[in-house]
Design a protein around this motif. Structure first.
Motif, short mmCIF file in Angstrom:
data_model
loop_
_atom_site.label_atom_id
_atom_site.label_comp_id
_atom_site.label_asym_id
_atom_site.label_seq_id
_atom_site.Cartn_x
_atom_site.Cartn_y
_atom_site.Cartn_z
N PRO A 200 4.09 10.38 -10.64
CA PRO A 200 5.08 10.23 -9.57
C PRO A 200 5.01 11.36 -8.53
O PRO A 200 5.59 11.25 -7.46
N ASP B 123 2.67 2.22 4.55
CA ASP B 123 3.54 2.95 3.62
C ASP B 123 3.33 2.38 2.22
O ASP B 123 3.43 1.16 2.02
N LEU C 87 2.39 12.30 -6.90
CA LEU C 87 1.48 11.95 -5.81
C LEU C 87 2.23 11.09 -4.81
O LEU C 87 2.70 10.00 -5.15
N ILE C 88 2.35 11.56 -3.57
CA ILE C 88 3.15 10.82 -2.60
C ILE C 88 2.48 9.50 -2.25
O ILE C 88 3.14 8.48 -2.14
N ASP C 89 1.17 9.50 -2.08
CA ASP C 89 0.44 8.25 -1.86
C ASP C 89 0.31 7.55 -3.20
O ASP C 89 -0.44 7.98 -4.09
N THR C 90 1.03 6.45 -3.37
CA THR C 90 1.04 5.79 -4.69
C THR C 90 -0.31 5.18 -5.05
O THR C 90 -0.57 4.94 -6.23
N GLN D 261 5.02 3.24 -0.68
CA GLN D 261 6.06 3.57 -1.67
C GLN D 261 6.54 2.38 -2.50
O GLN D 261 6.85 2.49 -3.67
N ARG D 262 6.62 1.21 -1.87
CA ARG D 262 7.22 0.06 -2.57
C ARG D 262 6.19 -0.90 -3.16
O ARG D 262 6.54 -1.84 -3.85
#
Lengths: 406, 406
Positions: free
Chosen positions: B110, B364, B112-115, B366-367
């Motif tokens: 979690p 993005d 790592l900002i880039d999933t 994230q989702r």
């Protein structure tokens, strides 16, 4: 926590809950700052109906009275409708709107990628439409909801009357119903609408800003305020607006406690009261800070939704903004790219003349105006990871400021 | 359009629908490119049950067999469970996993900002776990779903057997159930699990890449391919993965038609078939391009979800990537900030040795791993405006390339 317009029982509950939450995190100080707030109540179900459509007969529209409006009362009122796209267009109509209901139907410009710019371009019709229409003798107003989607959800929001003119009713209708009403008007100029609303401004109430603080070890007199506004509109749950910002601000301080990290400068989480229909909390916070001779070096507000953070907007001196820009390489590593746009936040605005840099967390704005000021702005609409990334972004910036100053 | 795994009736329907859609937009050429694809079928309901928990007795877990797996058949199988966090950890276990069910429980990181980076760090256990466990004599595998949220939705996805070892069953369980199983195993080493799956690799089927083209006016021989993959997994609707990318690619060409703008170079929308469990479409497209002596100068794929676009990743020569970077000021105006990350796309990878710059739309992230390869990846999960902004970003870049070359 449900909805919590200033002066409501929900707001009192939010004050107590937020105070208890910060106490449970063992911040150095947690306290309430009293502030008198306006107390507006919707008072009942808002009704907007087309009553004489040649095509459809009676058509009920999805509507919400705007905040701080005076209702029609239970008898409602009926009038012919005149459509305009903006306040300048209204002024050109002059006497033609006398005795009529003015329908403001200016859409948010979809070509602006930052939806807050589109909102800014369209919101005068909501905030000042009734005041301007009343000057010209209109008997009521309808406004297209400030949303960049077309659906059946009405969006409320604040408006201000002109005290020299009658307080005429003002209601938002959904974007879909605005499209329908506009189409029907194009074919039938004598279209009439029934309005019924029950809004009333009551006497002011005592409420509070809720404040938690971790005191700085080296320069405790230098304060960094980080916060959101605790009140919300009286529909939905005010989850993005601005439960998200409140929880992110508290999370910044909680992270310091969890890490056992002691800031050099004082960090203060502030939940301002009454941003939505009065801004009294922000004004009182600034007044008290000045009175006490406090020195705010920075104020950071999150009030643009709990979405993916993409940067910070700011206003301040060239030196302050230059310092923020100097951290660009660090912040861009965390996908915080947008660092040069002007901005800040409504609640921190009153601090401006005390000299701090004013900073706004800047999240992705694409989905915000689906939820903003509606029944749809609920807890489930907030993505946990996006919310946490915003809190982490704020904590990272607060860390840089408490370490290096600004 | 529902789900559409390669070789399925749904995929055939998608081929026809997409062809008709592009014909309706009046592109210069619309055609099908034949390609043989693997045809895997799930074959029935996947079942995973803890059968002897001292605490809970029998516990049913939310499970989905991985793609291309051989099922247990209706009789299922029962075995003791050994938990590992990664393939290196499995190898250290050696003989201890013989006769057992290996449970891969490595979470996505979690931090790592880039999933997609977190996904890349965790997906070997899904793609190679069964092959590696089989080498050591395991009788089956379970894998923690590749998601950065903890909930009850299982995520399927591809895996590859080692042809020299038995094809043991391999199923994903939800992250929530992975947490539960891990907790129960910590207290009870002899925990047994029942697996039942019905997957089977059938004979290959004839399918198609679907291609639409607008021919360039000045250098028609220079081709810019823009696309996504038409197939999806056999659950949900493959809306983000990769209905979004397909529709965005078609939208790029549709915008040219709507604007009446004629590109200098040829623009080709390509819906590749079989990205999910074979990549045959991407390979065949590249093979035919080479055979015909076509000259691709750029290939742009959108296969990371229909979310807010934040930039483009790329791989190519320094000159190609430098040209892309030279458009940075233009692209950043549209919030396309991330332009320097390496990348491309699975389907365009086979074109690499023909020299085009390979570009991936970077939304993005994230989702995405809430929906990826699940029942939750449905039409309603895609935000119209985010999807359109992605298409607009792609159109803007394609415009720059067709005008200036790269």
């Amino acid at each position: 926590m449900g909805n919590r317009l200033a002066g409501s029982p929900g707001a009192a509950s939010a004050v107590e809950w937020t105070k208890q939450l910060m106490e449970s995190y063992d911040f150095d100080t947690v306290y309430l700052q009293p502030v008198m707030v306006p107390h507006w109540e919707r008072g009942g179900k808002d009704v907007v109906k087309i009553v004489n459509s040649e095509k459809h007969g009676t058509v009920e529209l999805n509507a919400l009275a705007l905040g701080n409006t005076q209702g029609t009362g239970p008898g409602g009122l009926v009038g012919e409708v005149v459509e305009v796209k903006s306040i300048p267009e209204l002024r050109e109509m002059g006497d033609k709107v006398k005795g009529k209901i003015v329908f403001f139907n200016g859409p948010m410009d979809p070509k602006l990628i930052d939806t807050f710019q589109a909102y800014g371009g369209a919101n005068a019709q909501r905030s000042s439409g009734a005041a301007e229409a009343s000057k010209l003798g209109a008997i009521g107003t309808l406004v297209r909801s400030l949303s960049n989607t077309v659906n059946d959800i009405p969006h409320t929001g604040n408006q201000r009357y002109n005290p020299d003119f009658p307080k005429i009713p003002a209601l938002a209708i959904s974007t879909q119903d605005a499209e329908l009403l506009s189409q029907l008007l194009a074919d039938q100029a004598d279209l009439k609408v029934y309005l019924e609303s029950h809004g009333e401004m009551k006497t002011e109430k005592l409420s509070y800003n809720v404040i938690g603080e971790i005191r700085g070890t080296e320069k405790p007199e230098e304060i960094i305020a980080v916060g959101g506004h605790l009140d919300s509109w009286d529909v939905g749950e005010g989850a993005h607006d601005d439960g998200a910002g409140c929880m992110q601000a508290i999370e910044v301080l909680r992270l310091y406690k969890e890490l056992g990290w002691k800031p050099k400068r004082t960090i203060r989480a502030v939940m301002w009261m009454n941003e939505e229909n009065g801004l009294r909390g922000g004004q009182e916070y600034a007044r008290v800070a000045k009175e006490k001779g406090e020195k705010h070096i920075a104020a950071l507000e999150s009030d643009s939704g709990g979405f993916l953070p993409i940067g910070f907007s700011s206003s301040g001196t060239d030196a302050q903004r230059g310092k923020l820009a100097s951290w660009g390489d660090l912040l861009r590593q965390y996908q915080l790219w947008s660092l040069d746009r002007p901005g800040g936040g409504a609640d921190i605005g009153p601090l401006r003349d005390q000299g701090p840099i004013l900073i706004g967390l800047k999240p992705d704005s694409q989905r915000y105006f689906f939820y903003h000021h509606t029944e749809a702005d609920v807890f489930e609409a907030v993505d946990q990871r996006e919310l946490e990334l915003g809190a982490a972004a704020m904590a990272a910036l607060v860390y840089l400021i408490e370490q290096e100053g600004i």
